[in-house]
Scaffold this motif. Structure first.
Motif, mmCIF file in Angstrom:
data_model
loop_
_atom_site.group_PDB
_atom_site.id
_atom_site.type_symbol
_atom_site.label_atom_id
_atom_site.label_comp_id
_atom_site.label_asym_id
_atom_site.label_seq_id
_atom_site.Cartn_x
_atom_site.Cartn_y
_atom_site.Cartn_z
ATOM 1 N N GLU A 56 0.842 -1.195 0.000
ATOM 2 C CA GLU A 56 0.000 0.000 0.000
ATOM 3 C C GLU A 56 0.884 1.254 0.000
ATOM 4 O O GLU A 56 0.638 2.202 -0.748
ATOM 5 C CB GLU A 56 -0.912 -0.021 1.228
ATOM 6 C CG GLU A 56 -1.995 1.048 1.162
ATOM 7 C CD GLU A 56 -2.873 1.073 2.415
ATOM 8 O OE1 GLU A 56 -2.968 0.044 3.114
ATOM 9 O OE2 GLU A 56 -3.416 2.151 2.698
ATOM 10 N N CYS A 58 3.942 1.501 -1.144
ATOM 11 C CA CYS A 58 4.607 1.613 -2.448
ATOM 12 C C CYS A 58 3.668 2.227 -3.472
ATOM 13 O O CYS A 58 4.072 3.089 -4.261
ATOM 14 C CB CYS A 58 5.058 0.236 -2.942
ATOM 15 S SG CYS A 58 6.406 -0.428 -1.979
ATOM 16 N N SER A 59 2.422 1.807 -3.432
ATOM 17 C CA SER A 59 1.481 2.325 -4.416
ATOM 18 C C SER A 59 1.155 3.795 -4.125
ATOM 19 O O SER A 59 1.142 4.630 -5.037
ATOM 20 C CB SER A 59 0.259 1.392 -4.404
ATOM 21 O OG SER A 59 -0.897 2.080 -4.556
#
Ligand code: GLY
Length: 420
Positions: A56, A58-59
């Motif tokens: 999450e 990273c996104s």
């Protein structure tokens, strides 16, 4: 590119320090990091073993590349989950991380690829393990099969210590890690570590090192995670490095690929050298700590290029540009470590040091509390220096140690003695 490093120790601080110097690095995050890492990266409160949290983050933050420092997230399969989500990742899969997570698996690989290592027995039953110990006699080495936070290896100089270790392990002192044991021949010789990157097929050596495991000067006292290290390790001559690559490392990488579980990441090759013959003591699937600190001191910014080449499967032809230099690190630990020690003691004097490409203090266990730097771990600081000779690196490191004001800390005064 935006980069996330997982971990919170001196190893991760050294990685962050090197990566930060490379102009390819745009935003640098470290989870969870520590007070020292906060000077070179944005520390974020994430659990490195929780893939969903990491994904999450990273996104949400457009992270392009994740570097996994410690073994626990690797053994938990975080690298697999990141790769499955399409994120470029440095660190082996869960299946490949068994080279550290299971001592018996490593022995099985050595048998399969004929890599020289110690004779051994593998047991899931205490009585059979004890019978083997009685038959072999001491000295002998008892290892918990699984990950035991560096405490699962007992070098027993007498039979009773080995038998007691079996009772401890099967009695649950090491949790599930001790449900099976590997009992090994005691190997004599000089220990050294060799570090390589592998992209699953190709191998790139990135340095040799020796660490000091015992807590006190003269290699006395209890075992620790490492009280200091230096690189290169003079015992690992060019010829020995080549022999290690030919007889141990490449056969292992080929065997892992053959099994459909290619090894991608850094492989820490723990060796025992005797009479010009290297034998494998252990593999770790991560950088050593504090060995990473001396490797990063020597590699500097190019470390990121090498880690990227590894993750992108283009190690063949990648070159490290070595300076003819040496690095040495001195660990400052809390008095009492590796036993019980006080937390929250203040560290002063770090602002008196002149930091640069020849000196840095990597933080292993610190936090800022009410504007004060305090110790929160056993191993707390890694004073790391580089020089044209090992003596120069050592003098620079110890001169810096002298400037640090931390009465509740201690350090060894003889790091590098074997090589000097
Ligand atoms: N310094 C030993 C290790 O990282 O396992």
């Amino acid at each position: 590119m935006n980069i996330l490093i997982l971990g919170s120790g001196g190893r991760e601080h050294a990685l962050a320090w090197a990566v930060r110097q490379n102009p390819k690095c745009d935003l640098l995050f470290c989870a969870p990091g520590n007070a020292g890492i906060a000077n070179v990266a944005n520390c974020v409160a994430l659990d490195p073993e929780d893939s969903a949290e990491v994904l999450e983050f990273c996104s949400d933050n457009a992270v392009d590349f994740v570097i996994i420092g410690p073994e626990a997230p690797l053994a938990a399969g975080v690298a697999d989950d990141l790769r499955d989500a399409g994120i470029l990742t440095f660190g082996p899969s869960k299946a490949a991380a068994r080279l550290e997570a299971s001592k018996a698996f490593t022995k099985e690989i050595c048998d399969a690829c004929k890599a020289p290592t110690s004779a051994y027995g593998h047991f899931a039953d205490a009585e059979a393990a004890k019978a083997y110990i009685r038959m072999q006699g001491a000295p002998i080495v008892v290892k918990a099969d699984g990950l035991a936070a560096g405490k699962g290896v007992i070098v027993a100089m007498d039979e009773q210590t080995a038998l007691d270790a079996i009772d401890d392990m099967f009695g649950g002192s090491f949790g599930t890690a001790g449900a099976e044991v590997v009992i090994e021949e005691f190997m004599e010789g000089e220990e050294a570590s060799f570090f390589v990157l592998s992209d699953g097929t190709s191998v790139l050596p990135i340095g040799t090192a020796q660490d000091h495991k015992r807590a006190y000067d003269g290699d006395q006292g209890p075992n620790t995670g490492g009280m200091g290290a230096y690189s290169p390790a003079p015992v690992l001559t060019e010829a020995l490095v080549q022999k290690t690559l030919d007889e141990i490392v490449q056969p292992t990488i080929d065997e892992m690929a053959k099994r459909g579980t290619p090894y991608e990441g850094v492989l820490y090759v723990g060796l025992m050298i005797k009479d010009g013959q290297p034998r494998l003591v252990e593999y770790n699937v991560r950088f050593g700590d504090p060995e990473c600190q001396v490797l990063m001191m020597r590699l500097g910014a190019q470390a990121l290029d090498a880690l990227l080449a590894c993750a992108e499967h283009r190690l063949a032809g990648h070159q490290i540009h070595w300076a003819d230099d040496h690095a040495l690190t001195v660990v400052l630990a809390a008095r009492g470590y590796p036993g019980t020690y006080q937390k929250g003691t203040e560290i002063k004097g770090l602002d008196r040091l002149r930091y640069g490409s020849k000196l840095h203090v990597f933080h292993a266990g610190t936090k800022v509390d009410q504007a004060k730097l305090v110790a929160i771990g056993g191993r707390v600081l890694n004073v790391t220096a580089r020089g044209a000779s090992l003596q120069e690196a050592r003098d620079r490191a110890y001169a810096a140690v002298e400037l640090i004001d931390w009465p509740e800390g201690f350090y060894r005064t003889d790091i590098g003695w074997r090589a000097l």
